[in-house]
Design a protein around this motif. Structure first.
Motif, short mmCIF file in Angstrom:
data_model
loop_
_atom_site.label_atom_id
_atom_site.label_comp_id
_atom_site.label_asym_id
_atom_site.label_seq_id
_atom_site.Cartn_x
_atom_site.Cartn_y
_atom_site.Cartn_z
N UNK A 1 1.03 -0.69 0.15
CA UNK A 1 0.14 -0.46 -0.06
C UNK A 1 1.01 1.37 0.11
N UNK A 2 0.55 2.07 -0.31
CA UNK A 2 0.94 3.45 -0.40
C UNK A 2 0.23 4.76 0.25
N UNK A 3 0.14 5.59 0.22
CA UNK A 3 -1.16 6.07 0.79
C UNK A 3 -0.33 8.04 1.36
N UNK A 4 -1.10 8.97 0.01
CA UNK A 4 -1.00 9.74 -0.53
C UNK A 4 -1.87 11.08 0.86
N UNK A 5 -0.89 11.70 1.87
CA UNK A 5 -1.92 12.45 2.53
C UNK A 5 -1.58 14.19 1.95
N UNK A 6 -2.50 14.48 1.51
CA UNK A 6 -2.09 16.16 0.64
C UNK A 6 -2.10 16.98 1.85
N UNK A 7 -1.36 17.89 2.82
CA UNK A 7 -1.51 18.90 3.81
C UNK A 7 -2.19 20.13 3.44
N UNK A 8 -2.16 20.27 1.70
CA UNK A 8 -2.02 21.74 1.28
C UNK A 8 -1.15 21.94 0.39
N UNK A 9 -1.85 23.72 -0.05
CA UNK A 9 -0.77 23.88 -1.41
C UNK A 9 1.01 23.43 -1.10
N UNK A 10 1.13 23.70 -0.29
CA UNK A 10 2.95 23.82 -0.12
C UNK A 10 3.64 21.62 0.24
N UNK A 11 2.58 21.00 0.81
CA UNK A 11 3.03 19.98 1.44
C UNK A 11 2.24 18.70 1.24
N UNK A 12 2.93 17.71 1.06
CA UNK A 12 2.36 16.26 1.38
C UNK A 12 3.51 15.72 1.67
#
Length: 208
Positions: A104-115
């Motif tokens: 598994x691979x999960x992407x957590x988008x934290x906003x406009x400048x980081x993930x």
């Protein structure tokens, strides 16, 4: 925004490898388990199955056992679909594998400048080296896997991505591991292509 991606791994284990004995029993599985498991026993109190909690609705592992308590199969589910399978006979011989231990691979988008990216690897009878990550034209970085605290018998790694002034993210990963049953070394290669939208954040490039 949080989402998972299906993995396209270029190098995987094969069920046609030489048959070898991999003695994994219920006690071995329990040693590597977390508190997030359900244990199912028969009328004689022998373990017939161990489940990661939540596997039936989201994702997680399922272990099934023979009456002699040897592992019959392990399956990891992602979005209710089996993405990795190991099957054994009653003598502990590995008879089939499907998919990749990079489960598994999960992407957590934290906003406009980081993930943040989380990657999970099924661990029993496998020795992993560091995970190599290269993003766009940046120098590659190495990340050491750690024992995961949510899924049983799993190693994981979490790392951040700086998305400032990035319209796209091309991420390439590679990891080498030794299968301790077959004594064969494997290399897993994977790639992920993302685009960034000012409103929705990161999303797979194929969705654009």
């Amino acid at each position: 925004m949080k989402w998972a991606t299906l993995l396209l791994v270029l190098t995987i284990s094969s069920c046609r490898e030489k048959k070898v004995v991999c003695l994994i029993d219920a006690s071995d599985v329990l040693k590597g388990a977390t508190n997030n498991i359900t244990v199912q026993k028969d009328s004689s109190y022998k373990i017939v199955a161990i489940y990661d909690q939540g596997w039936d609705s989201l994702k997680g592992g399922v272990y099934l056992f023979y009456p002699n308590q040897f592992l019959k199969s392990y399956t990891f589910y992602q979005a209710k679909q089996p993405v990795y399978v190991e099957k054994y006979d009653e003598n502990g011989i590995l008879i089939e594998t499907k998919g990749s231990p990079m489960v598994a691979r999960i992407i957590n988008d934290m906003g406009q400048d980081s993930a943040f990216v989380q990657v999970y690897f099924y661990n029993p009878m496998k020795s992993y080296q560091a995970l190599h990550i290269k993003i766009n034209n940046n120098p590659s970085e190495n990340y050491t896997l750690q024992k995961d605290t949510f899924y049983s018998n799993m190693k994981s790694v979490t790392f951040g991505i700086n998305t400032t002034d990035q319209n796209h993210i091309n991420m390439y990963s590679q990891i080498t591991y030794l299968d301790e049953c077959t004594k064969i070394e494997h290399i897993l290669n994977d790639s992920l292509f993302l685009v960034k939208d000012s409103q929705t954040g990161l999303s797979p490039a194929s969705a654009k």
